[in-house]
Design a protein around this motif. Structure first.
Motif, short mmCIF file in Angstrom:
data_model
loop_
_atom_site.label_atom_id
_atom_site.label_comp_id
_atom_site.label_asym_id
_atom_site.label_seq_id
_atom_site.Cartn_x
_atom_site.Cartn_y
_atom_site.Cartn_z
N THR B 5 0.85 -1.18 0.00
CA THR B 5 0.00 0.00 0.00
C THR B 5 0.88 1.23 0.00
O THR B 5 1.70 1.41 0.91
CB THR B 5 -0.91 0.04 1.25
OG1 THR B 5 -1.71 -1.14 1.27
CG2 THR B 5 -1.80 1.27 1.22
N GLN B 6 0.74 2.05 -1.02
CA GLN B 6 1.46 3.31 -1.07
C GLN B 6 0.52 4.37 -0.50
O GLN B 6 -0.57 4.56 -1.01
CB GLN B 6 1.91 3.61 -2.49
CG GLN B 6 2.97 2.61 -2.96
CD GLN B 6 3.53 2.91 -4.33
OE1 GLN B 6 3.37 2.14 -5.28
NE2 GLN B 6 4.20 4.04 -4.47
N LEU B 7 0.99 5.02 0.53
CA LEU B 7 0.10 5.84 1.35
C LEU B 7 -0.24 7.18 0.72
O LEU B 7 -1.19 7.84 1.17
CB LEU B 7 0.74 6.04 2.73
CG LEU B 7 1.01 4.72 3.47
CD1 LEU B 7 1.72 4.98 4.78
CD2 LEU B 7 -0.30 3.98 3.72
N ASP B 8 0.50 7.61 -0.27
CA ASP B 8 0.25 8.89 -0.92
C ASP B 8 0.17 8.69 -2.43
O ASP B 8 1.07 8.09 -3.01
CB ASP B 8 1.36 9.90 -0.60
CG ASP B 8 1.59 10.04 0.88
OD1 ASP B 8 2.64 9.57 1.36
OD2 ASP B 8 0.71 10.59 1.56
N ARG B 22 5.99 6.91 1.02
CA ARG B 22 5.68 5.90 2.03
C ARG B 22 5.07 4.65 1.43
O ARG B 22 4.23 4.71 0.51
CB ARG B 22 4.74 6.49 3.07
CG ARG B 22 5.32 7.68 3.82
CD ARG B 22 4.35 8.20 4.85
NE ARG B 22 3.15 8.74 4.24
CZ ARG B 22 2.04 8.99 4.92
NH1 ARG B 22 1.98 8.72 6.22
NH2 ARG B 22 0.99 9.51 4.31
N CYS B 23 5.48 3.51 1.99
CA CYS B 23 4.99 2.22 1.51
C CYS B 23 4.87 1.27 2.70
O CYS B 23 5.82 1.09 3.46
CB CYS B 23 5.94 1.63 0.47
SG CYS B 23 5.55 -0.07 -0.03
N ASN B 24 3.72 0.64 2.85
CA ASN B 24 3.54 -0.44 3.81
C ASN B 24 3.28 -1.73 3.06
O ASN B 24 2.65 -1.72 2.00
CB ASN B 24 2.36 -0.15 4.74
CG ASN B 24 2.67 0.93 5.75
OD1 ASN B 24 3.82 1.34 5.90
ND2 ASN B 24 1.66 1.40 6.44
N SER B 73 7.00 -1.53 7.02
CA SER B 73 7.15 -0.40 6.10
C SER B 73 8.44 -0.51 5.31
O SER B 73 9.40 -1.19 5.72
CB SER B 73 7.13 0.92 6.88
OG SER B 73 8.30 1.05 7.67
N HIS B 75 9.79 2.63 3.36
CA HIS B 75 9.68 3.99 2.82
C HIS B 75 10.91 4.37 2.02
O HIS B 75 12.04 4.03 2.38
CB HIS B 75 9.49 4.99 3.96
CG HIS B 75 8.27 4.75 4.79
ND1 HIS B 75 7.14 4.09 4.33
CD2 HIS B 75 8.00 5.08 6.09
CE1 HIS B 75 6.24 4.02 5.26
NE2 HIS B 75 6.72 4.61 6.35
N THR B 106 3.03 6.39 -6.59
CA THR B 106 3.05 7.74 -6.03
C THR B 106 3.68 8.66 -7.06
O THR B 106 4.80 8.40 -7.51
CB THR B 106 3.85 7.82 -4.73
OG1 THR B 106 3.25 6.99 -3.75
CG2 THR B 106 3.91 9.25 -4.22
#
Lengths: 119, 112
Positions: B5-8, B22-24, B73, B75, B106
């Motif tokens: 999941t890329q948060l942005d 950011r990456c989870n 994470s 990132h 992103t």
């Protein structure tokens, strides 16, 4: 060293027509991949070849999509008949071995892609 | 199943300022993780990969990423952005048979 070549770079067709994409991998690379990248999403693997055999085609819509890699070098991806939702960039990649390994031997190298628009 | 999941979906920075993408990840086993960059009308290029030998991974063009298992994470960072860094960045996890699973991407914009 030449990279992965793809053609055509752009294609516009009407729905229900057929279309074919061509990929020439890096010389000596045994594994070839086709990905579909819909606008705003990450690439999704459609099919993976190891030489001229299929390793994974679980995500390939086989009712309309087909792919072949005769002689284990070049590959062709075909869509027949095309639907509106097939509009995407089709990426080809190749690697020396199978994907996912942590060694540089298995790094995937991507071509520039073919942008397909279905009207 | 493995996923990222890329948060942005979009990050905008000024030239010369730090970059954080950011990456989870989610994985049932020790994952293989990658960051790829995609410039307009060009192929995807590998920036760096996590090998499990070191949690801080250095890549090309001054990028690096830190694997944090406790936070799941991975990132991507760069101390100082350059105009040429403007592109789409993908966090990627490999499944057990080596298939690459990409995040949504992103888009990084760099302002002069």
């Amino acid at each position: 060293e030449a990279g992965v070549a793809q053609s055509p770079r752009y294609k516009i067709i009407e729905k229900r027509q057929s279309v074919a994409f061509w990929c020439n991998p890096i010389s000596g690379h045994a594994t070839l991949y086709w990905y579909q990248q819909i606008l705003g999403q990450g690439p999704k693997l459609l099919i993976q070849f190891q030489n001229n055999g299929v390793v994974d085609d679980s995500q390939l819509p086989k009712d309309r999509f087909s792919a072949e890699r005769l002689k284990g070098v070049d590959s062709t991806l075909k869509i027949q008949p095309a639907k509106l939702e097939d509009s995407a960039v089709y990426l080809c990649a190749s690697s020396l071995g199978t994907s996912g390994s942590l060694s540089s031997y298995n790094e995937q190298f991507f071509g520039p892609g073919t942008r397909l628009t279905v009207l | 199943a493995q996923s990222v999941t890329q948060l942005d979906s979009h990050v905008s920075v000024s030239e010369g300022t730090p970059v954080l993408l950011r990456c989870n990840y989610s994985s049932s086993y020790s994952p293989s993780l990658f960051w790829y960059v995609q410039h307009p009308n060009k192929g995807l290029q590998l920036l760096l990969k996590y090998t499990s030998a070191a949690t801080l991974v250095k890549g090309i063009n001054g990028f690096e990423a830190e694997f944090k298992k406790s936070e799941t994470s991975f990132h991507l960072t760069k101390p100082s952005a350059h105009m040429s860094d403007a592109a789409e960045y993908f966090c990627v996890v490999s499944d057990q048979i080596g298939k690459l699973i990409f995040g949504q991407g992103t888009e990084l914009s760099v302002k002069p």
